[in-house]
Design a protein around this motif. Sequence first.
Motif, short mmCIF file in Angstrom:
data_model
loop_
_atom_site.label_atom_id
_atom_site.label_comp_id
_atom_site.label_asym_id
_atom_site.label_seq_id
_atom_site.Cartn_x
_atom_site.Cartn_y
_atom_site.Cartn_z
N SER A 69 0.82 -1.23 0.00
CA SER A 69 0.00 0.00 0.00
C SER A 69 0.85 1.27 0.00
O SER A 69 0.57 2.22 0.72
CB SER A 69 -0.93 0.03 1.22
N GLN A 70 1.89 1.28 -0.83
CA GLN A 70 2.74 2.46 -0.86
C GLN A 70 2.30 3.50 -1.91
O GLN A 70 2.87 4.57 -2.00
CB GLN A 70 4.20 2.05 -1.13
N ILE A 71 1.30 3.15 -2.71
CA ILE A 71 0.76 4.12 -3.65
C ILE A 71 -0.29 4.94 -2.90
O ILE A 71 -1.31 4.41 -2.48
CB ILE A 71 0.09 3.44 -4.86
N VAL A 72 -0.01 6.22 -2.71
CA VAL A 72 -0.87 7.06 -1.88
C VAL A 72 -1.83 7.90 -2.73
O VAL A 72 -2.98 8.11 -2.36
CB VAL A 72 -0.03 7.99 -0.97
N GLY A 109 1.61 9.77 -6.41
CA GLY A 109 2.30 9.97 -5.14
C GLY A 109 2.60 8.64 -4.46
O GLY A 109 1.77 7.74 -4.48
N VAL A 110 3.81 8.55 -3.91
CA VAL A 110 4.29 7.29 -3.33
C VAL A 110 4.88 7.58 -1.95
O VAL A 110 5.50 8.62 -1.74
CB VAL A 110 5.38 6.67 -4.24
N MET A 148 3.94 14.34 -7.52
CA MET A 148 4.21 15.26 -8.63
C MET A 148 3.35 16.51 -8.58
O MET A 148 3.83 17.59 -8.92
CB MET A 148 4.02 14.54 -9.99
N PRO A 149 2.06 16.45 -8.22
CA PRO A 149 1.27 17.68 -8.14
C PRO A 149 1.81 18.62 -7.06
O PRO A 149 2.55 18.19 -6.17
CB PRO A 149 -0.13 17.17 -7.78
#
Lengths: 82, 231
Positions: B165-168, B184-185, B196-197
């Motif tokens: 679950s590291q993809i936030v 986001g990670v 990135m945003p």
Amino acid sequence: MKATVLVRPKEGILDPQGQAVTDSLRQLGFAITDARIGRVIDVEIDDSDRAGARATLERMCEQLLANPLIESYEIVLRENGT
Amino acid sequence: MTLPRPRIGVVQFPGSNDDRDALWALAALDAEAIPVWHATTELPELSAVVLPGGFSYGDYLRCGAIARFSPAMAAVAAFADAGGLVLGICNGFQILCEAGLLPGVFRPNESLTFVCRDVRLRVERTDTAFTARCAENQQLVIPVKHGEGCWFADQDLYDELEARSQIVLRYDEAVNGSVHDVAGVVNERGNVMGLMPHPEHAVDPLLGSADGALVLASLVDAAREQALASV
């Protein structure tokens, strides 16, 4: 000693620049199936021992010149002046 | 009782250009935001670090590849290693990936064009120090502005990250060609995140969106807890 380091996107890695160039070459009528874009880094290294120079260049590639996740590298050693 | 203002450092690299916005946004969200110069070898007493957006070292070679060797980054790596909170925004995210503090790597956008617009994101996790103020599955609108935002991990690495679950954050629309629309990670330990945003450009409705404040205020909350815990 002079050396050239070639850094390429690994196979299977999205290469949009290469894709754009492939499309352009085809539009120009060249019958190519693929073009990939990498990077060339010419290095002058103060080491006349080929094995030593190669080992140093390998470290440069691992630490900075290439990102091993997406890029492969090739080291080409040349004698001085060539 | 007024809550203490946690001190958050924003690292300024040559070529950073969102450092001032980050400082302003963090201060507006009740942090004591201070600039940290890239040449510094020791961080001041901080409760969190932000690596801002920009074009550090001209984005030469690969984005973030040179900044990662700056003296301040050795200090940031030690700070993260000790459990310190680190948030990388855009170029900051690229630097964290190049430094090996976050997984993955960045490639030029699939479109080969610079993308500069508001994008929709989906919050996949709310139990992180960076998203605690968001609601489960909430949609955020936050601007991006990048030419090399195409995050890449091979299938094995991606599967591992997904399993942990590291993809936030994930884009809710096509933006740059990132694998599985990852935006986001977070690292496995949960104290280092990159996205990135630009949340610092979206902290007030006047700017078009205040959704970025949810991310930065989450960080300020977590930093405050760290500061209180260390007293």
